[in-house]
Design a protein around this motif. Structure first.
Motif, PDB file in Angstrom:
ATOM      1  N   ASN A  52       0.801  -1.219   0.000  1.00 43.04           N
ATOM      2  CA  ASN A  52       0.000   0.000   0.000  1.00 43.04           C
ATOM      3  C   ASN A  52       0.839   1.278   0.000  1.00 43.04           C
ATOM      4  O   ASN A  52       0.308   2.361   0.240  1.00 43.04           O
ATOM      5  CB  ASN A  52      -0.963  -0.009   1.192  1.00 43.04           C
ATOM      6  CG  ASN A  52      -0.237   0.017   2.525  1.00 43.04           C
ATOM      7  OD1 ASN A  52       0.875   0.495   2.615  1.00 43.04           O
ATOM      8  ND2 ASN A  52      -0.882  -0.501   3.558  1.00 43.04           N
ATOM      9  N   ALA A  53       2.122   1.156  -0.272  1.00 44.46           N
ATOM     10  CA  ALA A  53       3.026   2.311  -0.192  1.00 44.46           C
ATOM     11  C   ALA A  53       2.518   3.496  -1.012  1.00 44.46           C
ATOM     12  O   ALA A  53       2.653   4.645  -0.593  1.00 44.46           O
ATOM     13  CB  ALA A  53       4.423   1.908  -0.652  1.00 44.46           C
ATOM     14  N   THR A  54       1.917   3.222  -2.159  1.00 44.86           N
ATOM     15  CA  THR A  54       1.446   4.306  -3.022  1.00 44.86           C
ATOM     16  C   THR A  54       0.442   5.203  -2.308  1.00 44.86           C
ATOM     17  O   THR A  54       0.430   6.410  -2.496  1.00 44.86           O
ATOM     18  CB  THR A  54       0.802   3.720  -4.292  1.00 44.86           C
ATOM     19  OG1 THR A  54       1.779   2.952  -4.979  1.00 44.86           O
ATOM     20  CG2 THR A  54       0.298   4.826  -5.208  1.00 44.86           C
ATOM     21  N   MET A  55      -0.399   4.591  -1.448  1.00 45.92           N
ATOM     22  CA  MET A  55      -1.412   5.364  -0.731  1.00 45.92           C
ATOM     23  C   MET A  55      -0.793   6.421   0.173  1.00 45.92           C
ATOM     24  O   MET A  55      -1.415   7.416   0.507  1.00 45.92           O
ATOM     25  CB  MET A  55      -2.259   4.431   0.131  1.00 45.92           C
ATOM     26  CG  MET A  55      -3.222   3.589  -0.655  1.00 45.92           C
ATOM     27  SD  MET A  55      -4.879   4.275  -0.646  1.00 45.92           S
ATOM     28  CE  MET A  55      -5.434   3.798   0.984  1.00 45.92           C
ATOM     29  N   PHE A  56       0.430   6.165   0.608  1.00 47.08           N
ATOM     30  CA  PHE A  56       1.089   7.091   1.522  1.00 47.08           C
ATOM     31  C   PHE A  56       1.809   8.204   0.757  1.00 47.08           C
ATOM     32  O   PHE A  56       2.363   9.111   1.360  1.00 47.08           O
ATOM     33  CB  PHE A  56       2.087   6.336   2.417  1.00 47.08           C
ATOM     34  CG  PHE A  56       1.417   5.491   3.464  1.00 47.08           C
ATOM     35  CD1 PHE A  56       1.286   5.961   4.765  1.00 47.08           C
ATOM     36  CD2 PHE A  56       0.904   4.241   3.137  1.00 47.08           C
ATOM     37  CE1 PHE A  56       0.667   5.180   5.744  1.00 47.08           C
ATOM     38  CE2 PHE A  56       0.278   3.462   4.102  1.00 47.08           C
ATOM     39  CZ  PHE A  56       0.155   3.932   5.399  1.00 47.08           C
TER      40      PHE A  56
END
Length: 219
Positions: free
Chosen positions: A63-67
């Motif tokens: 989920n890194a993109t969400m951050f």
DNA sequence: GCTTCGATCTTCT
DNA sequence: GAAGATCGAAGCG
């Protein structure tokens, strides 16, 4: 250009950004084959305060993109076979996003139908998050892509959709806290025929007991 | 028409 | 090892 200000319109809480995204058009260009979808339904996910969010338990590789910063696409595989796409919103580090739940194909309907395989009607082309992603040709490699740069292009409406044209309700497919109307974080264009039908979140039944009592194999 | 179930595999505990 | 931000087909009434 308009690009900078369009990104700023997404750099607000997802519950606000939803009104900018409804009615927006997302285009994906694959080898000159363009498909565009007008977004009619979205769902907000509010990072680590949202039990229904992938980001609830903190940042992971997935989920890194969400951050990251607003205006990027978070793409993930669900149930081992379907891709879903979120547009990241809010402030970098807070992991808020809007799941694209449904839309209407306004360009490239033939290519979209080909990808979808066997759509019953035009309205079925992008009704449902996995269907929408498939119609647009969105898959894992697009995770992290900028929606304001090739091969994507997101065009926001000139003005946010007026409140009276937006309906809100409980989220779909989210079980436990966050799935009830305690968080009405699903937004759609009132009366739009492409909005996916509401299905209450139900935990999948476990496979039948692995060791039925009467089974002789079970010693 | 509506309801129920199986497919399929990545990610996290 | 279990659950999961789903879809589509089959089954039943």
């Amino acid at each position: 250009m308009a690009y900078a200000s369009e990104r700023e319109r997404l750099a607000v809480p997802a519950t606000e950004a939803a009104r900018h995204l409804l009615g927006a058009v997302l285009t994906h260009d694959v080898d000159g084959e363009r498909v565009s979808v007008r977004i009619t339904e979205v769902e907000a996910y509010m990072g680590d305060v949202d039990p229904g969010s992938h980001a609830f338990r903190g940042q992971t590789a997935r989920n890194a993109t969400m951050f990251g910063p607003a205006g990027h696409l978070y793409v993930y595989l669900t149930y081992g076979m379907h891709y879903c796409a979120n547009v990241v919103c809010g402030t970098e580090g807070f992991a808020t996003g809007l799941l694209l739940r449904a839309g209407e194909v306004v360009e490239g309907a033939e290519a979209a139908a080909l990808r979808r395989g066997n759509p019953r009607t035009h309205l079925d082309l992008a009704r449902g998050p996995a269907r929408l992603a498939q119609a647009l040709g969105i898959a894992r490699p697009l995770d992290g892509a900028d929606v304001f740069a090739d091969p994507l292009r997101l065009t926001l409406p000139d003005e946010p959709v007026p409140d009276e044209l937006v309906s809100t309700g409980p989220r779909v497919g989210v079980s436990g806290p966050g799935g009830t109307d305690e968080y009405p974080w699903r937004y759609w264009l009132t009366g739009d025929p492409t909005v996916s039908k509401y299905r209450p979140a139900v935990p999948r039944r476990r496979p039948a007991a692995a060791a039925p009592a009467g089974n002789p194999q079970n010693a």
